[in-house]
Design a protein around this motif. Sequence first.
Motif, PDB file in Angstrom:
ATOM      1  N   TYR A   9       0.821  -1.210   0.000  1.00 55.98           N
ATOM      2  CA  TYR A   9       0.000   0.000   0.000  1.00 55.98           C
ATOM      3  C   TYR A   9       0.854   1.259   0.000  1.00 55.98           C
ATOM      4  O   TYR A   9       0.459   2.288  -0.545  1.00 55.98           O
ATOM      5  CB  TYR A   9      -0.989   0.001   1.166  1.00 55.98           C
ATOM      6  CG  TYR A   9      -2.080  -1.034   0.994  1.00 55.98           C
ATOM      7  CD1 TYR A   9      -2.813  -1.107  -0.185  1.00 55.98           C
ATOM      8  CD2 TYR A   9      -2.369  -1.948   1.989  1.00 55.98           C
ATOM      9  CE1 TYR A   9      -3.799  -2.061  -0.360  1.00 55.98           C
ATOM     10  CE2 TYR A   9      -3.353  -2.906   1.830  1.00 55.98           C
ATOM     11  CZ  TYR A   9      -4.079  -2.955   0.657  1.00 55.98           C
ATOM     12  OH  TYR A   9      -5.058  -3.901   0.490  1.00 55.98           O
ATOM     13  N   ASN A  10       2.050   1.187   0.563  1.00 54.61           N
ATOM     14  CA  ASN A  10       2.947   2.338   0.539  1.00 54.61           C
ATOM     15  C   ASN A  10       3.359   2.643  -0.899  1.00 54.61           C
ATOM     16  O   ASN A  10       3.359   3.796  -1.325  1.00 54.61           O
ATOM     17  CB  ASN A  10       4.171   2.058   1.419  1.00 54.61           C
ATOM     18  CG  ASN A  10       5.078   3.247   1.533  1.00 54.61           C
ATOM     19  OD1 ASN A  10       5.885   3.498   0.644  1.00 54.61           O
ATOM     20  ND2 ASN A  10       4.935   3.984   2.621  1.00 54.61           N
ATOM     21  N   VAL A  11       3.706   1.609  -1.655  1.00 51.31           N
ATOM     22  CA  VAL A  11       4.098   1.791  -3.053  1.00 51.31           C
ATOM     23  C   VAL A  11       2.901   2.251  -3.887  1.00 51.31           C
ATOM     24  O   VAL A  11       3.024   3.154  -4.712  1.00 51.31           O
ATOM     25  CB  VAL A  11       4.735   0.506  -3.622  1.00 51.31           C
ATOM     26  CG1 VAL A  11       4.933   0.599  -5.126  1.00 51.31           C
ATOM     27  CG2 VAL A  11       6.068   0.230  -2.925  1.00 51.31           C
ATOM     28  N   ILE A  12       1.742   1.666  -3.661  1.00 50.11           N
ATOM     29  CA  ILE A  12       0.540   2.092  -4.392  1.00 50.11           C
ATOM     30  C   ILE A  12       0.286   3.572  -4.159  1.00 50.11           C
ATOM     31  O   ILE A  12      -0.033   4.318  -5.087  1.00 50.11           O
ATOM     32  CB  ILE A  12      -0.684   1.236  -3.992  1.00 50.11           C
ATOM     33  CG1 ILE A  12      -0.563  -0.157  -4.611  1.00 50.11           C
ATOM     34  CG2 ILE A  12      -1.992   1.902  -4.425  1.00 50.11           C
ATOM     35  CD1 ILE A  12      -1.619  -1.154  -4.164  1.00 50.11           C
ATOM     36  N   GLY A  13       0.452   4.021  -2.923  1.00 50.54           N
ATOM     37  CA  GLY A  13       0.228   5.428  -2.605  1.00 50.54           C
ATOM     38  C   GLY A  13       1.286   6.362  -3.176  1.00 50.54           C
ATOM     39  O   GLY A  13       1.052   7.562  -3.329  1.00 50.54           O
ATOM     40  N   ALA A  14       2.450   5.816  -3.525  1.00 51.45           N
ATOM     41  CA  ALA A  14       3.548   6.650  -4.015  1.00 51.45           C
ATOM     42  C   ALA A  14       3.646   6.700  -5.541  1.00 51.45           C
ATOM     43  O   ALA A  14       4.195   7.648  -6.091  1.00 51.45           O
ATOM     44  CB  ALA A  14       4.872   6.153  -3.440  1.00 51.45           C
ATOM     45  N   TRP A  15       3.154   5.680  -6.233  1.00 51.13           N
ATOM     46  CA  TRP A  15       3.256   5.652  -7.688  1.00 51.13           C
ATOM     47  C   TRP A  15       2.030   6.347  -8.280  1.00 51.13           C
ATOM     48  O   TRP A  15       0.890   5.944  -7.997  1.00 51.13           O
ATOM     49  CB  TRP A  15       3.319   4.223  -8.200  1.00 51.13           C
ATOM     50  CG  TRP A  15       4.606   3.509  -7.919  1.00 51.13           C
ATOM     51  CD1 TRP A  15       5.601   3.901  -7.069  1.00 51.13           C
ATOM     52  CD2 TRP A  15       5.034   2.273  -8.485  1.00 51.13           C
ATOM     53  NE1 TRP A  15       6.614   2.982  -7.080  1.00 51.13           N
ATOM     54  CE2 TRP A  15       6.303   1.972  -7.936  1.00 51.13           C
ATOM     55  CE3 TRP A  15       4.478   1.394  -9.396  1.00 51.13           C
ATOM     56  CZ2 TRP A  15       7.007   0.828  -8.285  1.00 51.13           C
ATOM     57  CZ3 TRP A  15       5.178   0.252  -9.737  1.00 51.13           C
ATOM     58  CH2 TRP A  15       6.430  -0.023  -9.192  1.00 51.13           C
ATOM     59  N   PRO A  16       2.207   7.390  -9.092  1.00 52.55           N
ATOM     60  CA  PRO A  16       1.071   8.171  -9.609  1.00 52.55           C
ATOM     61  C   PRO A  16      -0.013   7.327 -10.282  1.00 52.55           C
ATOM     62  O   PRO A  16      -1.200   7.517 -10.010  1.00 52.55           O
ATOM     63  CB  PRO A  16       1.722   9.123 -10.617  1.00 52.55           C
ATOM     64  CG  PRO A  16       3.132   9.262 -10.147  1.00 52.55           C
ATOM     65  CD  PRO A  16       3.498   7.934  -9.543  1.00 52.55           C
ATOM     66  N   GLU A  17       0.378   6.389 -11.139  1.00 55.06           N
ATOM     67  CA  GLU A  17      -0.597   5.557 -11.843  1.00 55.06           C
ATOM     68  C   GLU A  17      -1.453   4.752 -10.862  1.00 55.06           C
ATOM     69  O   GLU A  17      -2.671   4.652 -11.006  1.00 55.06           O
ATOM     70  CB  GLU A  17       0.140   4.604 -12.785  1.00 55.06           C
ATOM     71  CG  GLU A  17      -0.737   3.548 -13.417  1.00 55.06           C
ATOM     72  CD  GLU A  17       0.049   2.431 -14.104  1.00 55.06           C
ATOM     73  OE1 GLU A  17      -0.597   1.499 -14.595  1.00 55.06           O
ATOM     74  OE2 GLU A  17       1.296   2.485 -14.137  1.00 55.06           O
ATOM     75  N   LEU A  18      -0.804   4.191  -9.845  1.00 51.15           N
ATOM     76  CA  LEU A  18      -1.525   3.353  -8.876  1.00 51.15           C
ATOM     77  C   LEU A  18      -2.307   4.199  -7.883  1.00 51.15           C
ATOM     78  O   LEU A  18      -3.394   3.802  -7.458  1.00 51.15           O
ATOM     79  CB  LEU A  18      -0.542   2.433  -8.155  1.00 51.15           C
ATOM     80  CG  LEU A  18       0.222   1.457  -9.056  1.00 51.15           C
ATOM     81  CD1 LEU A  18       1.177   0.604  -8.228  1.00 51.15           C
ATOM     82  CD2 LEU A  18      -0.727   0.587  -9.858  1.00 51.15           C
TER      83      LEU A  18
END
Length: 169
Positions: A9-18
């Motif tokens: 969820y940290n990566v999802i929140g950081a990647w613009p597309e996700l």
Amino acid sequence: MDILLVDGYNVIGAWPELRAKKDTDLASAREILIDKMAEYKAYTGFRVIIVFDAHLVKGIEKKLTKHQVDVIYTRENETADERIEKLAKELINRRTRIHVATSDFTEQTTIFSQGALRKSARELLTEMREIERNISKNVQKSVEKKPRSTIPLSDDIAKTFEKWRRGER
């Protein structure tokens, strides 16, 4: 062996597309991340483990493997950070390097103190984009190397030859 532990969820929140996707369809954002990490695994050879918090879900930990990527949903009242720390302790040894992808500074500090390597979500995104560019270049080279007929053939004749090649009539 190299292992990449990903705070999902940290990566999802950081990647613009996700990040844009998670507001309308969180499950789809998770699937895209898993697919991208499968590409990462195939390209780098790293073992990839993605850990997702079990957001207010009662019950036990859930583990699954999708596209050769291990996915863990933490048990009730366990954060992804806690699970990643446990995994890092369990998996690290002389022959195994642990890389942790998260932009959580506290988590990065904790992981680093355990001997794991830190990678921010932004660094992972940059690396993933480079991998995707390299894969595209390799595919293009493969297409360009495809042998071409030296004799121009009509589509009908080419289809007939292909049938003969396959032993069809």
